[in-house]
Design an enzyme around this catalytic site. Structure first.
Site, PDB file in Angstrom:
ATOM      1  N   ASP A 102       0.414   3.547   2.778  1.00 53.41           N
ATOM      2  CA  ASP A 102       1.020   3.142   4.197  1.00 53.41           C
ATOM      3  C   ASP A 102       2.498   3.393   4.338  1.00 53.41           C
ATOM      4  OD1 ASP A 102      -1.286   2.487   5.258  1.00 53.41           O
ATOM      5  OD2 ASP A 102      -1.305   0.388   4.926  1.00 53.41           O
ATOM      6  N   ASP A 129       0.752  -1.163   0.169  1.00 47.49           N
ATOM      7  CA  ASP A 129      -0.155   0.070  -0.074  1.00 47.49           C
ATOM      8  C   ASP A 129       0.908   1.242  -0.047  1.00 47.49           C
ATOM      9  OD1 ASP A 129      -3.232   0.835   1.199  1.00 47.49           O
ATOM     10  OD2 ASP A 129      -1.466   2.379   1.303  1.00 47.49           O
TER      11      ASP A 129
HETATM   12  N1  URA Z   1      -2.767   1.111  -4.176  1.00 46.35           N
HETATM   13  C1  URA Z   1      -1.744   0.730  -3.278  1.00 46.35           C
HETATM   14  O1  URA Z   1      -1.353   1.687  -2.726  1.00 46.35           O
HETATM   15  N2  URA Z   1      -0.990  -0.612  -3.858  1.00 46.35           N
HETATM   16  C2  URA Z   1      -1.576  -1.492  -4.415  1.00 46.35           C
HETATM   17  O2  URA Z   1      -0.958  -2.378  -4.827  1.00 46.35           O
HETATM   18  C3  URA Z   1      -2.835  -1.098  -5.083  1.00 46.35           C
HETATM   19  C4  URA Z   1      -3.527   0.096  -4.870  1.00 46.35           C
END
Ligand code: URA
Length: 207
Positions: free
Chosen positions: A201, A198
């Site tokens: 994150d 993510d």
């Molecule tokens: N958003 C993200 O941050 N990571 C992904 O793999 C897909 C969408």
């Protein structure tokens, strides 16, 4: 028709590999993303139009090129902000908009919760979001931006999934995409694989 530009520059690829590593901490991830965004911006702005203007150097007068106008940069919140600082280091005169969309985890559809734009009409808009996954958020953001009648919209990301490219191109065939990599696929919960996790994150140290 939309074009895909994969930025294969060795420095971009090297930094991307460091970002992909699960053990790379947030602080280092942010720094790498910032450095990478400078290089990506160099590519996404490569063909911006120039106008010749008369200037005086310490030695003489000359006709010299400068940008016709600065593009507008639109960050898709929140991960787009990880690219924004780097873009603005290269284009400090750019005005900045933000659009906030969250991804409904059940439907994977984009829902808008925030939107604030500078004047965009007749301008080139560079829309930044590190991850082009399903393409739903990006397509929704582009639809909203197009309501402001830009002359052209460009989409800049770090990683793209084939599914996201297909989705964005079918919704917005006029928008070209710049990315450092086209990864293999999306997994069952919409993450890019192999990806980097993510992006929000990783940038902000949340989980
Ligand atoms: N958003 C993200 O941050 N990571 C992904 O793999 C897909 C969408």
């Amino acid at each position: 028709m939309s074009q895909i530009h994969v930025i294969s520059h060795p420095l971009v690829q090297h930094k991307l590999t460091q970002m992909r590593r699960a053990e790379t901490p947030s602080e280092r991830f942010r720094q790498l993303l910032n450095e990478t965004s400078l290089l990506l911006t160099y590519e996404v702005t490569r063909d911006l139009p120039l106008v010749t203007t008369e200037i005086t150097t310490p030695l003489t007068e000359m006709e010299a090129p400068e940008l016709v106008e600065h593009p507008v940069v639109i960050s898709i919140l929140r991960a787009g902000n990880g690219l924004l600082d780097g873009v603005l280091q290269v284009i400090p005169g750019a005005r900045v908009g933000h659009v906030g969309l969250y991804r409904d985890h059940d439907t994977l559809e984009a829902v808008e919760y925030y939107c604030k734009f500078p004047p965009i009409e007749g301008k080139t808009a560079i829309v930044v979001d590190p991850m082009l996954a399903t393409g739903n958020s990006a397509a929704a953001a582009l639809s909203r931006i197009k309501e402001e009648n830009p002359a052209e919209v460009r989409f800049l990301c770090l990683l793209a999934a084939p599914e996201g490219i297909e989705g964005l191109q079918s919704a917005h065939p006029d928008v070209s995409i710049w990315t450092a990599s086209i990864d293999d696929q999306l997994n069952e919960v919409g993450y890019i694989v192999p990806g980097l996790g993510d992006a929000g994150d990783r940038i902000f140290g949340t989980t």
